[in-house]
Enzyme design. Structure first.
Site, short mmCIF file in Angstrom:
data_model
loop_
_atom_site.label_atom_id
_atom_site.label_comp_id
_atom_site.label_asym_id
_atom_site.label_seq_id
_atom_site.Cartn_x
_atom_site.Cartn_y
_atom_site.Cartn_z
N ARG A 1 0.88 -1.19 0.00
CA ARG A 1 0.00 0.00 0.00
C ARG A 1 0.90 1.22 0.00
O ARG A 1 1.82 1.33 0.79
CB ARG A 1 -0.97 -0.02 1.20
N HIS B 1 -1.92 3.41 6.69
CA HIS B 1 -2.86 2.35 7.02
C HIS B 1 -4.30 2.85 6.89
O HIS B 1 -5.16 2.20 6.27
CB HIS B 1 -2.58 1.85 8.44
N TYR C 1 6.88 5.25 10.54
CA TYR C 1 7.47 3.91 10.71
C TYR C 1 8.07 3.31 9.45
O TYR C 1 8.58 2.20 9.47
CB TYR C 1 6.43 2.93 11.30
C1 TPP Z 1 -9.18 -8.40 16.29
C2 TPP Z 1 -8.52 -7.11 15.99
N1 TPP Z 1 -7.34 -6.80 16.55
C3 TPP Z 1 -6.71 -5.62 16.27
C4 TPP Z 1 -7.30 -4.72 15.40
C5 TPP Z 1 -6.61 -3.41 15.07
N2 TPP Z 1 -6.13 -3.46 13.69
C6 TPP Z 1 -6.80 -2.86 12.70
S1 TPP Z 1 -6.06 -3.10 11.22
C7 TPP Z 1 -4.81 -3.99 11.91
C8 TPP Z 1 -3.69 -4.53 11.05
C9 TPP Z 1 -4.10 -5.54 10.07
O1 TPP Z 1 -3.07 -5.80 9.17
P1 TPP Z 1 -3.24 -6.76 7.95
O2 TPP Z 1 -4.01 -7.97 8.35
O3 TPP Z 1 -1.91 -6.97 7.35
O4 TPP Z 1 -4.20 -5.93 6.94
P2 TPP Z 1 -3.91 -4.54 6.21
O5 TPP Z 1 -4.44 -3.47 7.12
O6 TPP Z 1 -2.45 -4.42 5.97
O7 TPP Z 1 -4.70 -4.58 4.95
C10 TPP Z 1 -4.97 -4.10 13.28
C11 TPP Z 1 -4.05 -4.80 14.18
C12 TPP Z 1 -8.55 -5.08 14.83
N3 TPP Z 1 -9.18 -4.28 13.97
N4 TPP Z 1 -9.13 -6.26 15.12
#
Ligand code: TPP
Ligand code: MG
Length: 355
Positions: free
Chosen positions: A252, A256, A265
């Site tokens: 991306r 985020h 970061y």
């Molecule tokens: C169960 C849960 N834990 C923590 C979060 C906080 N959170 C939101 S997005 C994210 C990262 C997810 O990363 P990834 O799976 O790589 O997806 P990306 O955002 O990179 O598309 C986190 C930890 C959440 N939404 N749900």
């Protein structure tokens, strides 16, 4: 482990076909279709960031850079299939036929935005990480039990593969041979956490071994690789052969979400370089140039069409009737509990609304 999961490509970044077996897949008609869909979703993405900055929608999760993964998968589906997107996959939902107005309503915090067009099986975007993975296993299994040929696609990120739901979902889908395609967009970050700090596994595809299902690793910015592997996995699913895990390597460009600042970061130069070296749209432009089919007037036309479509949806979103504040208490449970009823009464009294 990486050598057991080589990265599959059909078209390299210079627009050259590198898979002899797939050369007939790459037709001018397909390139133009894929390209114009990627322009549509990129236009939505950029517009949404502006809308958020202007206070016209809430927090927004951008996907620019991941267009090939989203368009390539959505176009491989059949219209009766299921789609389980995350908060970053509204590009895929749009291509699969979700209403653009509703997508924007969702980002404006409206529950009405979760409703897909009649007959479309698109789940609301999963905000809790990985929860949609067991849901997809179950929905796909139900289709199998009903004897249909419908399949499901389930999107998630690299970070989601560290969640229990990922393992439970894949195990269930494997045991019950659910017709589901697990599509991981490995953009190499979970918010600020790089994949190197997230897992010791060299690849995500290898996690399929534990469940004895096929795991493949592809260039997620190569839309033809995405399309070909998704089609293959869907065919397996429809033939009763069960789930597949696809790891699509991507990136991306932005933060985020609009509530995040990626420059805190990671080196922004890295994203600038990726734009030049691995951009999914640029790759198709190069193919068109190589074939002598590059046509600036056509590109301008599709960009204008996409902008008009998105602007029209923004107007519809903004014309939508104001939200009823009581709605935030609804749909938590099938029947509201007394605690929720109490909170609802107190809240409505506080803001001076009648229940
Ligand atoms: C169960 C849960 N834990 C923590 C979060 C906080 N959170 C939101 S997005 C994210 C990262 C997810 O990363 P990834 O799976 O790589 O997806 P990306 O955002 O990179 O598309 C986190 C930890 C959440 N939404 N749900
Ligand atoms: Mg990620």
């Amino acid at each position: 482990m990486e050598k057991h999961f080589p990265i599959f490509q059909v078209m390299d970044q210079n627009g050259n076909i590198v898979s002899e077996e797939h050369k007939d897949l790459v037709t001018a008609e397909r390139v133009k279709k894929f390209y114009s869909e990627m322009v549509r979703i990129r236009t939505l993405d950029r517009k949404s960031i502006s809308l958020q900055r202007q206070g016209r929608i809430g927090t927004y999760a951008p996907f620019e850079g991941q267009e090939a993964s989203q368009v390539g998968t959505a176009l491989a589906l059949q219209s009766d299939d299921w789609m389980f997107p995350t908060y970053r996959d509204h590009g895929a939902a749009m291509v699969f036929g979700h209403s653009l107005r509703n997508i924007l309503l969702f980002w404006n915090g409206r529950n009405e935005g979760c409703v897909p067009p009649d007959g479309k099986k698109i789940f609301p975007p999963a905000i809790p990480i990985a929860t949609q993975i067991p849901h997809a296993a179950g929905a796909a299994f139900a289709e199998k039990q009903k004897g249909t040929k419908n399949a499901a696609i389930c999107y998630f990120g690299d970070g989601a593969t560290s969640e229990g739901d990922f393992h439970e979902g894949l195990n269930f889908a494997s045991v019950f041979k659910s017709p589901v395609v697990y599509f991981c967009q490995n953009n190499q970050y979970a918010i600020s956490v790089p994949i190197s700090k997230q897992m010791n596994s060299a690849t995500i595809a290898q996690k399929a071994l534990a469940y004895d299902i096929p795991g493949v690793r592809i260039d997620g910015n190569d839309i033809f690789a995405v399309f070909a592997e998704t089609e293959k996995a869907l065919e397996r699913a429809r033939n009763g052969e069960g789930p597949t895990l696809i790891e699509a390597l991507t990136w991306r460009y932005g933060s985020h979400t609009t509530a995040d600042d990626a420059s805190k970061y990671r080196d922004q130069g890295e994203s600038a370089l990726k734009r030049m070296e691995t951009d999914p749209l640029l790759r198709l432009e190069r193919w068109l140039k190589n074939e002598g089919l590059y046509d600036e007037a056509w590109m301008k036309e599709i960009e204008e069409q996409a902008a008009a479509e998105v602007d029209g949806a923004v107007q519809e979103m903004e014309k939508f009737p104001k939200a009823d504040p009581a709605v935030i208490f609804d749909y938590v449970f099938e029947k509201p509990t007394w605690t929720i009823e109490k909170q609802k009464r107190e809240y409505l009294e506080l803001i001076g609304c009648e229940a």
